[in-house]
Design an enzyme around this catalytic site. Sequence first.
Site, PDB file in Angstrom:
ATOM      1  CG  ASN A  35       9.074  -3.805   5.113  1.00  0.00           C
ATOM      2  OD1 ASN A  35       9.636  -4.031   6.175  1.00  0.00           O
ATOM      3  ND2 ASN A  35       9.670  -3.976   3.941  1.00  0.00           N
TER       4      ASN A  35
ATOM      5  CG  HIS B 145       4.369  -7.282   0.116  1.00  0.00           C
ATOM      6  ND1 HIS B 145       3.623  -6.135  -0.054  1.00  0.00           N
ATOM      7  CD2 HIS B 145       5.633  -6.875   0.389  1.00  0.00           C
ATOM      8  CE1 HIS B 145       4.397  -5.083   0.109  1.00  0.00           C
ATOM      9  NE2 HIS B 145       5.629  -5.498   0.387  1.00  0.00           N
TER      10      HIS B 145
HETATM   11  P1  5GP Z   1       7.796  -3.222   0.394  1.00  0.00           P
HETATM   12  O1  5GP Z   1       8.815  -2.137   0.198  1.00  0.00           O
HETATM   13  O2  5GP Z   1       6.395  -2.704   0.118  1.00  0.00           O
HETATM   14  O3  5GP Z   1       7.879  -3.943   1.697  1.00  0.00           O
HETATM   15  O4  5GP Z   1       8.111  -4.334  -0.681  1.00  0.00           O
HETATM   16  C1  5GP Z   1       7.733  -4.234  -2.010  1.00  0.00           C
HETATM   17  C2  5GP Z   1       8.596  -5.208  -2.765  1.00  0.00           C
HETATM   18  O5  5GP Z   1       8.006  -5.423  -4.033  1.00  0.00           O
HETATM   19  C3  5GP Z   1      10.016  -4.713  -3.008  1.00  0.00           C
HETATM   20  O6  5GP Z   1      10.932  -5.624  -2.405  1.00  0.00           O
HETATM   21  C4  5GP Z   1      10.139  -4.665  -4.519  1.00  0.00           C
HETATM   22  O7  5GP Z   1      11.409  -5.075  -4.988  1.00  0.00           O
HETATM   23  C5  5GP Z   1       9.035  -5.597  -4.970  1.00  0.00           C
HETATM   24  N1  5GP Z   1       8.463  -5.278  -6.254  1.00  0.00           N
HETATM   25  C6  5GP Z   1       8.091  -4.035  -6.697  1.00  0.00           C
HETATM   26  N2  5GP Z   1       7.556  -4.130  -7.912  1.00  0.00           N
HETATM   27  C7  5GP Z   1       7.597  -5.440  -8.277  1.00  0.00           C
HETATM   28  C8  5GP Z   1       7.194  -6.147  -9.454  1.00  0.00           C
HETATM   29  O8  5GP Z   1       6.669  -5.586 -10.424  1.00  0.00           O
HETATM   30  N3  5GP Z   1       7.409  -7.490  -9.463  1.00  0.00           N
HETATM   31  C9  5GP Z   1       7.971  -8.147  -8.404  1.00  0.00           C
HETATM   32  N4  5GP Z   1       8.131  -9.462  -8.534  1.00  0.00           N
HETATM   33  N5  5GP Z   1       8.365  -7.502  -7.281  1.00  0.00           N
HETATM   34  C10 5GP Z   1       8.179  -6.169  -7.223  1.00  0.00           C
END
Ligand code: 5GP
Length: 114
Positions: free
Chosen positions: A87, A100
């Site tokens: 994303n 990520h």
């Molecule tokens: P994005 O929305 O930026 O593509 O994805 C961020 C991801 O990070 C989300 O799927 C969310 O669940 C995950 N995430 C957010 N905070 C944490 C955390 O403290 N630990 C882990 N393992 N995942 C996290």
Amino acid sequence: MNDCLFCKIVAKEIPAEIVYETDRALAFRDINPQAPTHVLVIPKEHHADAAALAEADRGLADDVLKAAHAVAVQEGVADGGYRVVFNTGPGAGQTVFHVHAHVLGGRALTWPPG
Ligand code: 5GP
Ligand code: ZN
């Protein structure tokens, strides 16, 4: 990056369930999994998003993609099919600005995504 959540996971200041690690990449389970396998693969070095990762030197993007595939193999989803998602930007749902790759698998994945 003092304030970056994923830099803190790299530094082991915040716990995470790490499933794969190389000298330049780290993979850990998403805290809110959207599939039986949902692992986040990051470069240890801070880059905000996939655009910045693409500009990074020494083949860092290559390392992250190779780590994503290694995770899929290790998780047993490589043969059945899996998805690698970056994303990129708020409009695409990016909420953590340390790049990520989401590695998703273990169930049928529909297309188009939401
Ligand atoms: P994005 O929305 O930026 O593509 O994805 C961020 C991801 O990070 C989300 O799927 C969310 O669940 C995950 N995430 C957010 N905070 C944490 C955390 O403290 N630990 C882990 N393992 N995942 C996290
Ligand atoms: Zn970071």
